[in-house]
Design a protein around this motif. Structure first.
Motif, PDB file in Angstrom:
ATOM      1  N   SER A  60      -8.530  22.179   6.336  1.00  8.93           N
ATOM      2  CA  SER A  60      -8.714  21.405   7.611  1.00  8.93           C
ATOM      3  C   SER A  60     -10.155  21.502   7.972  1.00  8.93           C
ATOM      4  O   SER A  60     -10.566  20.160   8.573  1.00  8.93           O
ATOM      5  N   ALA A  61     -11.004  22.126   7.666  1.00  5.95           N
ATOM      6  CA  ALA A  61     -12.514  22.044   7.857  1.00  5.95           C
ATOM      7  C   ALA A  61     -12.915  20.806   7.113  1.00  5.95           C
ATOM      8  O   ALA A  61     -13.863  20.084   7.751  1.00  5.95           O
ATOM      9  N   GLU A  62     -12.571  20.432   5.960  1.00 10.15           N
ATOM     10  CA  GLU A  62     -13.094  19.439   5.350  1.00 10.15           C
ATOM     11  C   GLU A  62     -12.491  18.220   5.941  1.00 10.15           C
ATOM     12  O   GLU A  62     -12.983  17.169   5.986  1.00 10.15           O
ATOM     13  N   VAL A  63     -11.266  18.039   6.493  1.00  9.94           N
ATOM     14  CA  VAL A  63     -10.746  16.965   6.981  1.00  9.94           C
ATOM     15  C   VAL A  63     -11.367  16.635   8.322  1.00  9.94           C
ATOM     16  O   VAL A  63     -11.843  15.554   8.476  1.00  9.94           O
ATOM     17  N   LEU A  64     -11.854  17.561   9.108  1.00  9.93           N
ATOM     18  CA  LEU A  64     -12.596  17.371  10.255  1.00  9.93           C
ATOM     19  C   LEU A  64     -14.178  16.994   9.780  1.00  9.93           C
ATOM     20  O   LEU A  64     -14.825  16.110  10.711  1.00  9.93           O
ATOM     21  N   SER A  65     -14.684  17.273   8.899  1.00  8.68           N
ATOM     22  CA  SER A  65     -15.975  17.072   8.365  1.00  8.68           C
ATOM     23  C   SER A  65     -16.015  15.662   7.835  1.00  8.68           C
ATOM     24  O   SER A  65     -17.082  14.667   7.755  1.00  8.68           O
ATOM     25  N   ARG A  66     -14.863  14.959   7.490  1.00 10.91           N
ATOM     26  CA  ARG A  66     -14.849  13.732   6.531  1.00 10.91           C
ATOM     27  C   ARG A  66     -14.232  12.501   7.391  1.00 10.91           C
ATOM     28  O   ARG A  66     -14.550  11.304   7.243  1.00 10.91           O
ATOM     29  N   ILE A  67     -13.553  12.940   8.579  1.00 11.25           N
ATOM     30  CA  ILE A  67     -12.881  11.641   9.484  1.00 11.25           C
ATOM     31  C   ILE A  67     -14.202  11.079   9.846  1.00 11.25           C
ATOM     32  O   ILE A  67     -15.152  11.718  10.177  1.00 11.25           O
ATOM     33  N   THR A  68     -13.738   9.846  10.416  1.00 14.23           N
ATOM     34  CA  THR A  68     -14.890   8.886  11.036  1.00 14.23           C
ATOM     35  C   THR A  68     -14.303   8.961  12.463  1.00 14.23           C
ATOM     36  O   THR A  68     -13.381   8.569  12.915  1.00 14.23           O
ATOM     37  N   ARG A  69     -15.282   9.556  13.278  1.00 16.88           N
ATOM     38  CA  ARG A  69     -14.873  10.177  14.662  1.00 16.88           C
ATOM     39  C   ARG A  69     -15.110   8.883  15.558  1.00 16.88           C
ATOM     40  O   ARG A  69     -16.197   8.188  15.614  1.00 16.88           O
ATOM     41  N   ALA A  70     -14.225   8.433  16.074  1.00 20.69           N
ATOM     42  CA  ALA A  70     -14.110   7.309  17.129  1.00 20.69           C
ATOM     43  C   ALA A  70     -14.542   7.810  18.768  1.00 20.69           C
ATOM     44  O   ALA A  70     -14.289   8.791  19.165  1.00 20.69           O
ATOM     45  N   GLU A  71     -15.387   6.833  19.043  1.00 23.15           N
ATOM     46  CA  GLU A  71     -15.616   7.330  20.586  1.00 23.15           C
ATOM     47  C   GLU A  71     -14.826   7.306  21.500  1.00 23.15           C
ATOM     48  O   GLU A  71     -13.769   6.518  21.546  1.00 23.15           O
ATOM     49  N   GLY A  72     -14.966   8.325  22.206  1.00 23.63           N
ATOM     50  CA  GLY A  72     -13.541   8.471  23.076  1.00 23.63           C
ATOM     51  C   GLY A  72     -12.105   9.370  22.753  1.00 23.63           C
ATOM     52  O   GLY A  72     -11.420   9.743  23.630  1.00 23.63           O
ATOM     53  N   VAL A  73     -12.236   9.800  21.565  1.00 22.19           N
ATOM     54  CA  VAL A  73     -11.196  10.694  21.009  1.00 22.19           C
ATOM     55  C   VAL A  73     -11.660  12.098  20.784  1.00 22.19           C
ATOM     56  O   VAL A  73     -12.561  12.234  20.246  1.00 22.19           O
ATOM     57  N   SER A  74     -10.627  12.673  21.104  1.00 27.49           N
ATOM     58  CA  SER A  74     -10.853  14.144  21.284  1.00 27.49           C
ATOM     59  C   SER A  74     -10.074  14.643  19.939  1.00 27.49           C
ATOM     60  O   SER A  74      -8.855  14.470  19.928  1.00 27.49           O
ATOM     61  N   TYR A  75     -10.676  15.363  19.159  1.00 25.67           N
ATOM     62  CA  TYR A  75      -9.894  15.954  17.711  1.00 25.67           C
ATOM     63  C   TYR A  75      -9.724  17.352  17.888  1.00 25.67           C
ATOM     64  O   TYR A  75     -10.614  17.986  17.893  1.00 25.67           O
ATOM     65  N   ALA A  76      -8.287  17.724  17.889  1.00 23.16           N
ATOM     66  CA  ALA A  76      -7.954  18.790  18.211  1.00 23.16           C
ATOM     67  C   ALA A  76      -7.659  19.795  17.143  1.00 23.16           C
ATOM     68  O   ALA A  76      -7.012  19.286  15.915  1.00 23.16           O
ATOM     69  N   ALA A  77      -7.696  21.108  17.274  1.00 24.11           N
ATOM     70  CA  ALA A  77      -7.267  22.072  16.084  1.00 24.11           C
ATOM     71  C   ALA A  77      -6.530  23.216  16.711  1.00 24.11           C
ATOM     72  O   ALA A  77      -6.764  23.729  17.809  1.00 24.11           O
ATOM     73  N   LEU A  78      -5.423  23.533  16.048  1.00 23.16           N
ATOM     74  CA  LEU A  78      -4.767  24.967  16.337  1.00 23.16           C
ATOM     75  C   LEU A  78      -5.299  26.207  15.946  1.00 23.16           C
ATOM     76  O   LEU A  78      -5.855  25.984  14.678  1.00 23.16           O
ATOM     77  N   VAL A  79      -5.550  26.936  16.820  1.00 22.42           N
ATOM     78  CA  VAL A  79      -6.041  28.389  16.354  1.00 22.42           C
ATOM     79  C   VAL A  79      -5.269  29.492  16.775  1.00 22.42           C
ATOM     80  O   VAL A  79      -4.953  29.507  17.756  1.00 22.42           O
TER      81      VAL A  79
END
Length: 286
Positions: A60-79
């Motif tokens: 999961s950490a690697e996925v979050l580090s590699r995605i191209t973050r689009a403006e205005g999109v919130s990328y969520a994680a379950l904890v």
């Protein structure tokens, strides 16, 4: 209807987490990047639970580090706990989610604790996340039926949902975890929950095991809910609910809402492309 509805895309996390084939990180990244161009405001992409229990989410950490973050999109994680929260913060999740069950049987099977104990676990997570400037979303499992306890009391769902809101969750997602909800069982639950919380704080999360997910969305719409979780390609399932199908397919929700004249603001062609990618992930052999 001339309403606007938001679809919260959960395919990259809730959808993929139980897939048996170890899916390469870059396939997950490609799926998220495709979804990022479809117009979603929120996409759940990661889960910081123990890899021992959910090996599919170990990267999961690697996925979050590699995605191209689009403006205005919130990328969520379950904890699930403070350790998971620390990892989510380090990975730059934009918001986090916590989860509890409305039924004791499912809580003990899924979380290895009682409902009361689960609240004791997540309370410091919510406090810590908000102190770090992160919004927290709450999930409630088994809102109409439990694979262990049978029908779930609407009053119990209302109590659990209200406690999540009281803790500081900005939104509570009501989950039909095993896909057995029907409009006639959904209605009393929604009425009970809305006795404590306004529909603006609620979301619907339906699985399609019984083939009624779209009917349940329409019922929820009529009750005032305007946010629904969905997964492209119908990804998902539940290891503690044998036979539970995936989340309702995002593309199917878009089509049904369009029939009702309800706008989502999503690009159906891009969603269809992502759905194809999701189906390919499921069909490949290990």
């Amino acid at each position: 209807m001339t309403e606007r509805v938001e679809i919260f895309e959960v395919g990259p996390r809730d959808g993929l987490q139980n897939e048996p084939r170890p899916i390469p990180t870059m396939e997950k990244v490609a799926l998220v990047d495709c979804l990022s161009g479809a117009g979603f405001a929120r996409i759940e992409v990661a889960s910081f639970v123990s890899p021992k229990w959910v090996p599919q989410m170990a990267d999961s950490a690697e996925v979050l580090s590699r995605i191209t973050r689009a403006e205005g999109v919130s990328y969520a994680a379950l904890v699930p706990n403070l350790k998971g929260l620390e990892r989510a913060i380090e990975a730059r999740a934009d918001e986090v989610a916590v989860f509890v069950s409305a039924s004791e049987g499912f809580s003990r099977a899924n979380l290895n604790c009682s409902v009361e104990e689960s609240f004791a676990r997540i309370a410091p997570v919510v406090t810590g996340a908000r102190a770090a400037g992160l919004k927290v979303r709450g999930y409630v499992s088994c809102v109409t039926d439990c694979p262990f306890d049978g029908p779930t009391s609407p009053e119990q769902v209302a109590r659990v949902a209200a406690r999540l809101a009281d803790l500081g969750c900005y939104e509570v997602s009501l989950g039909d975890t095993i896909g057995q909800a029907r409009p006639e069982t959904l209605r009393p639950m929604l009425e009970a929950v809305m006795g404590d919380l306004p529909p603006e704080l609620l979301a619907g999360h339906f699985h399609d095991t019984g083939g009624r997910a779209l009917d349940n969305i329409v019922e929820s719409l009529e009750a005032g809910i305007r946010v629904f979780d969905a997964a492209v390609g119908g990804l998902g399932g539940c290891p503690y609910a044998p036979g539970a199908e995936g989340n309702v397919a995002t593309e199917a929700v878009i089509a049904r809402l369009a029939e009702l004249g309800v706008e989502t603001g999503l690009d159906a062609e891009i969603v269809a492309q992502a759905a194809g990618m999701a189906r390919d992930m499921r069909s490949r052999e290990e």
